[in-house]
Design an enzyme around this catalytic site. Structure first.
Site, mmCIF file in Angstrom:
data_model
loop_
_atom_site.group_PDB
_atom_site.id
_atom_site.type_symbol
_atom_site.label_atom_id
_atom_site.label_comp_id
_atom_site.label_asym_id
_atom_site.label_seq_id
_atom_site.Cartn_x
_atom_site.Cartn_y
_atom_site.Cartn_z
ATOM 1 N N ARG A 201 0.825 -1.219 0.000
ATOM 2 C CA ARG A 201 0.000 0.000 0.000
ATOM 3 C C ARG A 201 0.850 1.255 0.000
ATOM 4 N NH1 ARG A 201 -3.498 -0.239 5.006
ATOM 5 N NH2 ARG A 201 -1.577 -1.160 5.763
ATOM 6 N N ASN B 55 -6.239 -2.435 2.252
ATOM 7 C CA ASN B 55 -6.282 -3.881 2.409
ATOM 8 C C ASN B 55 -7.738 -4.327 2.446
ATOM 9 O OD1 ASN B 55 -3.512 -4.174 2.569
ATOM 10 N ND2 ASN B 55 -3.447 -4.242 4.789
#
Length: 91
Positions: free
Chosen positions: A20, A38
């Protein structure tokens, strides 16, 4: 220049490997807006908005991901941009 939106899910070893944060940093380098987060099933979900060239570069990047990631699959759908500003990691 034509703008587009990509909504994607990356699967494999993509959580806990800076995927990320690396996605955010790379998107900002390309001037792409959107977000990344996520998903409870172990995938990472992301939205990119920008020029077709920059969004395609991000989709391509997601197939590799961060150095520790092992991406198995990337599912992507394209659509019309919604006008997102900036790029963030969503929790």
């Amino acid at each position: 220049m034509s703008r587009t939106r990509a909504h994607l899910f990356a699967s494999g070893t993509v959580q806990g490997v800076y995927y990320r944060a690396s996605t955010r940093d790379t998107a900002r380098e390309h001037g792409v807006s959107g977000w990344v987060r996520n998903v409870d099933d172990g995938r990472v979900e992301a939205v990119f908005e920008g020029t077709r060239e920059d969004v395609e570069a991000m989709v391509g990047w997601c197939h590799e991901g961060s150095p520790a990631a092992q991406v198995e699959d990337v599912e992507v759908e394209y659509g019309e941009p919604e006008g997102i500003e900036g790029f963030e990691i969503r929790r």
